[in-house]
Design an enzyme around this catalytic site. Structure first.
Site, mmCIF file in Angstrom:
data_model
loop_
_atom_site.group_PDB
_atom_site.id
_atom_site.type_symbol
_atom_site.label_atom_id
_atom_site.label_comp_id
_atom_site.label_asym_id
_atom_site.label_seq_id
_atom_site.Cartn_x
_atom_site.Cartn_y
_atom_site.Cartn_z
ATOM 1 N N HIS A 106 0.810 -1.210 0.000
ATOM 2 C CA HIS A 106 0.000 0.000 0.000
ATOM 3 C C HIS A 106 0.851 1.271 0.000
ATOM 4 O O HIS A 106 0.354 2.351 -0.311
ATOM 5 C CB HIS A 106 -1.004 0.005 1.165
ATOM 6 C CG HIS A 106 -0.409 0.282 2.509
ATOM 7 N ND1 HIS A 106 -0.158 -0.710 3.440
ATOM 8 C CD2 HIS A 106 -0.022 1.442 3.105
ATOM 9 C CE1 HIS A 106 0.343 -0.175 4.533
ATOM 10 N NE2 HIS A 106 0.437 1.141 4.366
ATOM 11 N N ASP A 136 0.112 -7.572 1.521
ATOM 12 C CA ASP A 136 0.575 -6.185 1.621
ATOM 13 C C ASP A 136 2.099 -6.093 1.628
ATOM 14 O O ASP A 136 2.683 -5.298 2.360
ATOM 15 C CB ASP A 136 -0.002 -5.504 2.862
ATOM 16 C CG ASP A 136 0.062 -3.972 2.765
ATOM 17 O OD1 ASP A 136 0.206 -3.462 1.634
ATOM 18 O OD2 ASP A 136 -0.017 -3.313 3.811
ATOM 19 N N GLY A 212 3.480 6.560 8.400
ATOM 20 C CA GLY A 212 4.867 6.719 7.990
ATOM 21 C C GLY A 212 5.719 5.527 8.376
ATOM 22 O O GLY A 212 6.819 5.332 7.860
ATOM 23 N N ASN A 213 5.208 4.683 9.312
ATOM 24 C CA ASN A 213 5.921 3.471 9.716
ATOM 25 C C ASN A 213 5.683 2.295 8.767
ATOM 26 O O ASN A 213 6.367 1.274 8.854
ATOM 27 C CB ASN A 213 5.509 3.030 11.124
ATOM 28 C CG ASN A 213 6.264 3.743 12.219
ATOM 29 O OD1 ASN A 213 5.668 4.486 13.001
ATOM 30 N ND2 ASN A 213 7.568 3.539 12.282
ATOM 31 N N SER A 214 4.693 2.413 7.874
ATOM 32 C CA SER A 214 4.364 1.303 6.992
ATOM 33 C C SER A 214 5.577 0.806 6.244
ATOM 34 O O SER A 214 6.289 1.574 5.603
ATOM 35 C CB SER A 214 3.304 1.740 5.972
ATOM 36 O OG SER A 214 2.024 1.613 6.490
ATOM 37 N N GLY A 270 -11.928 -22.474 -1.497
ATOM 38 C CA GLY A 270 -13.190 -22.149 -2.149
ATOM 39 C C GLY A 270 -14.412 -22.438 -1.311
ATOM 40 O O GLY A 270 -15.401 -23.016 -1.791
#
Length: 380
Positions: A106, A136, A212-214, A270
């Site tokens: 992200h 992610d 900002g830590n992502s 599924g």
């Protein structure tokens, strides 16, 4: 049915919590898009990894000095800016000496320009090598010619214990190379994503992490990366003592495929359903409230091919509908299934597309064995 359904490979509901990704927008008031939610095989390891944790530990000061040169600031310009898709700042860390850097998907999603800045102030343009929105995780690369890189060691997140001390290094609110510390609050969490699938096996920590830590590392006291800081749980957008990190074991499985192929193929069963609870156990005459009830079997899925059955009949008791049939999964590959997270963690840790998976299911009061062959997860 008034209970929310969970999709194996992801989860779709039960209780409302707000999760915020930790990406800091530039030149605007800090805000992030909300995620509203309810409730292996070894691969070739390109980066430096270890199979077990060292017995010696370091002070926070020593860990910072060991790691700071391997943590970077990631500045991103978007192709198209919208209210929830803005230029901003994230974090990342060096994976190997060829210039590969790990961050969050992200952070670099829809990037027109990516600039990586090291603690010494040197900046480099980077390109996206691979990304996996389901976990992610993204890998970006700089030209490593004449660059002295300090790859961080990827540790073993499976060894983490609740209460163990951890630390983070990143760029909260654009404040470069900031360190905070805390403990592992819990392990094995499910982190919902906008895709409808959840990231399993996530680490919960109270180490202060903010926008900002992502993409920055979560470190154990040996200085090893045990997770990638990804999100916080908050009703205000400010840190409230609950942060989440994608575990190192997921990194070790996903990243080599991103470097080699640009993406990762996730295994998929599924089915949709929900965990067995005491009320359902009573209605079905079960001795235990463990297990995962299959409500729906997706058409042309591994589950359908393997003969799993969903709910076809319900009964109403005190205003609530209860399913009176539908398979209940009680083990996968011999491991007890307490709830949906056990299935998802097993898939993430131990399975790839094409693997067989052995299930024990409870059907009409009898335990039967079913084998399914896992296929690649569908986007929808």
């Amino acid at each position: 049915m008034n209970k929310a359904l969970a999709s194996v490979g992801g989860i779709a509901g039960a209780g409302i919590i707000i999760f915020l990704v930790l990406f800091s927008f530039q030149n605007i008031e800090m805000s992030t898009p909300d995620l509203i939610v309810s409730n292996g095989h070894d691969t070739t390891k390109v980066g430096e990894t270890i199979s077990s944790l060292k017995t010696d530990s370091y002070s926070l000061t020593e860990i910072f000095e060991m790691s700071e040169s391997g943590v970077v600031r990631v500045d991103v310009e978007r192709n198209v800016e919208t209210q929830f898709n803005r230029d901003g700042i994230g974090s990342g860390f060096v994976y190997d000496d060829t210039g590969n850097i790990i961050t969050n998907n992200h952070v670099v999603y829809d990037a027109k320009k990516i600039t990586v800045t090291f603690v010494d102030g040197e900046s480099y343009l980077a390109e996206i090598i691979g990304n996996d929105p389901y976990t992610d995780i993204a890998v970006i690369r700089i030209n490593s010619t004449n660059v002295m890189l300090n790859p961080l060691t990827i540790g073993n997140s499976n060894n983490l214990k609740v209460g163990e001390q951890v630390a983070t290094i990143g760029n909260p609110f654009g404040l470069s190379a900031s360190m905070t510390s805390g403990i592992v609050s819990q392990i094995g969490r499910l982190l919902p994503q906008e895709s409808g699938y959840s990231i399993p096996d996530v680490i919960q920590t109270d180490a202060a992490i903010n926008p900002g830590n992502s993409g920055g590392p979560l470190l154990d006291m040996n200085g090893n990366v045990v997770g990638i800081n990804t999100a916080i749980q908050s009703g205000t957008g400010e840190f409230a003592g609950i942060g989440f990190a994608v575990p190192a074991e997921t990194v070790k499985k996903i990243v080599p495929a991103l470097i080699e192929n640009g993406g990762f193929k996730h295994p998929w069963i599924g089915i949709q359903g929900h965990d067995v609870d005491p009320e359902l156990a009573k209605v079905r005459g079960l001795d235990s409230s463990k297990g995962f009830l299959i409500m729906t079997v997706i058409e042309d899925s591994p589950a359908e091919h393997g003969g799993l059955q969903g709910v076809t009949e319900t009964v109403e008791i005190d205003g609530r509908e209860y399913p009176v049939d539908g398979d209940i999964i009680i083990t996968v590959d011999g491991e007890t299934v307490r709830k949906i997270s056990d299935i998802l963690v097993h898939l993430q840790r131990n399975k790839i597309v094409g693997d067989a998976m052995e299930l024990e299911v409870l059907r009409d009061g009898q335990i039967i064995d079913i084998t399914i062959i896992l296929e690649e997860r569908r986007d929808n």
